[in-house]
Write an enzyme that holds these catalytic residues in place. Structure first.
Site, short mmCIF file in Angstrom:
data_model
loop_
_atom_site.label_atom_id
_atom_site.label_comp_id
_atom_site.label_asym_id
_atom_site.label_seq_id
_atom_site.Cartn_x
_atom_site.Cartn_y
_atom_site.Cartn_z
N ASP A 200 0.84 -1.20 0.00
CA ASP A 200 0.00 0.00 0.00
C ASP A 200 0.87 1.24 0.00
OD1 ASP A 200 -1.99 1.86 0.17
OD2 ASP A 200 -2.48 1.46 2.27
N LYS A 207 1.52 7.91 0.93
CA LYS A 207 1.99 7.87 2.31
C LYS A 207 3.39 8.46 2.41
CE LYS A 207 -0.34 3.48 3.44
NZ LYS A 207 -1.17 3.88 4.59
N ASP A 218 0.13 -4.98 4.86
CA ASP A 218 -1.25 -4.53 4.73
C ASP A 218 -2.19 -5.64 4.25
OD1 ASP A 218 -2.95 -2.40 5.27
OD2 ASP A 218 -2.94 -1.66 3.21
N ASP A 277 -5.82 6.41 -0.17
CA ASP A 277 -5.19 5.63 0.90
C ASP A 277 -6.23 5.01 1.83
OD1 ASP A 277 -3.06 4.50 2.25
OD2 ASP A 277 -2.75 6.23 3.56
N GLU A 279 -8.17 2.60 0.80
CA GLU A 279 -8.49 1.62 -0.25
C GLU A 279 -8.99 0.29 0.30
OE1 GLU A 279 -5.20 -0.24 1.37
OE2 GLU A 279 -5.44 1.90 0.96
N ARG A 281 -11.20 -0.55 2.50
CA ARG A 281 -12.67 -0.67 2.57
C ARG A 281 -13.28 -0.83 1.18
NH1 ARG A 281 -12.94 4.93 5.62
NH2 ARG A 281 -10.94 4.05 6.27
#
Length: 428
Positions: A200, A207, A218, A277, A279, A281
């Protein structure tokens, strides 16, 4: 190989020369761990971490007092992410030895796949590793289907496709069926849904390095539910359970999704992307739609979903969310029985309404006026669970991975939660 260092248990305090309240002391025969009767499992785990830190890579658990829980506590602290360690285990009865062997097989698998570099653990790799583990423990009772890349778009898995399309490694949906009776019409008892973001970057909401450097982990939710199903099978699970893993990289490219994009899901929901970020969900939504379609008695999703959960609980507890009080309490009872740490955080109807969008039914992130990020993330997911008020548990996996070592744990994956979810599956 050098001779193994013997580790024994003592209920006497260490000699004063080793310091007040010493965890362990060296004896003529090896090392004695000094138990106090207060949190002995935690003490043994801390001692295991210290013994590993001294470079002792071959040990023998010797003498009286070792059972499966004490042996496992030692291993959780002693095991680290690099280098080889060997343990000669103290004799156990057949049932305890089987339990220990299965923990070593399954929970070590969970820790290893989470610790693996993202280069080695892409979406397809993760899905295949899950298949291999479950086929090993479940045999012919396991069947599966893998859908990837553009096939996801054609089959309207739009959240997973949207998030994963920016990577050269295509997104993957694993749908696995553990059906112990072999009856194609057997009811599905439970669906387990896991977030499998194998790296991620944050996408265009990129990030910072300090938040990206652990993002190989992740996919911890996918590893957790996979391990939980495998471990439940080793404990005799005899009900039909389906596993759904939503696997993707979240990367930046000319084909990556953007802020302001709108995703149209199969259940009719529309979602405006205002943070790439957030993502996890978006991919879980596809899995939860599939899970709901099975009409199971139980849906559990697991995801390293929010930093807010870590802010609330650190890395010591998994965060639990549910509208179903009785089910949440059963999960907490399973956690207590397995000596694992879960903590319930708030989830109310109003959290479902704290995701306003000017252009879609939902926003994928709450606005600044709604700072309860872990609760609003759970509220978002509830829109994709048909009967969200009953039979649904959401686990925000704040205890999956540690960026730095502490006195009980090496840096890296912990495996916390596998036993709890397996306990719940076999007890229900």
């Amino acid at each position: 190989m050098t001779e193994a260092m013997k580790i024994t248990l003592s209920h006497e305090p260490a000699d004063a020369r080793w310091g007040e309240k010493a965890l362990y002391s060296f004896t003529q025969d090896g090392i004695a761990l000094h138990l106090t009767g207060k949190d002995d499992l935690g003490l043994i785990q801390r001692a295991g971490r210290k013994i590993d830190g001294q470079g002792l890579k071959h040990v023998e658990l010797a003498g009286d007092g070792w059972d499966v829980e004490k042996s496992w506590a030692f291993w959780m602290g002693y095991r680290g992410p690099k280098g080889k360690r060997t343990v000669t285990w103290a004799p156990l009865d057949d049932a305890q030895q089987k339990e220990l062997n299965n923990r070593l097989k399954v929970i070590d698998w969970v820790r290893d796949v989470i610790n693996a570099p993202a280069e080695e653990m892409g979406p397809e790799h993760l899905a295949q590793r899950a298949v291999d583990l479950l086929a090993d423990v479940g045999g012919e009772r396991v069947s599966y289907r893998i859908t990837k890349g553009e096939d996801l778009r054609e089959q309207n898995y739009m959240g997973l496709h949207t998030v994963g399309r920016g990577s050269e490694r295509p997104p993957v949906l694993l749908a696995l069926d553990f059906n112990p009776t072999g009856d194609a019409n057997a009811p599905v008892f439970a669906c387990l849904v896991g977030k499998g973001i194998t790296f991620d970057s944050g996408g265009y909401s990129i990030k910072q390095t300090a938040f990206m450097d652990s993002m190989k982990s992740d996919m911890g939710g996918a590893a957790l539910v996979t391990g939980s199903l495998a471990f439940a099978i080793t404990r005799g699970l005899n009900k039909r359970v389906k596993l759904i893993l939503c696997c993707a990289d979240n990367m930046i490219s000319g084909n990556a999704f953007r802020l302001g994009d709108i995703i149209r899901y199969r259940n009719g929901k529309t979602v405006e992307v205002m943070n790439t970020d957030a993502e996890g969900r978006l991919v879980l939504a596809d899995g939860l739609i599939d899970a709901s379609a099975q009409k199971p008695a139980l849906i559990i999703d697991a995801a390293t979903l929010t930093g807010a959960a870590k802010t609330a609980l650190g890395n010591d507890y998994h965060a639990l969310f549910s509208f179903d009080d009785a089910l949440a309490n059963r999960l907490l009872q399973s956690a207590q029985a397995e000596n694992e740490a879960f903590w319930r955080l708030p989830l109310a109807e109003f959290h479902r309404n704290q995701l306003p969008s000017n252009f879609a039914e939902l926003n994928n992130t709450a606005g600044g006026a709604y700072p309860a990020g872990a609760s609003t993330a759970a509220g978002f997911l509830s829109h994709f669970v048909e009967n969200y008020q009953q039979g649904w548990l959401h686990i925000d996996c704040s205890a999956t991975y540690r960026k730095a070592a502490v006195e009980q744990w090496a840096a890296g994956a912990t495996g916390i939660g596998v036993r709890t979810l397996a306990n719940l599956l076999t007890a229900e």
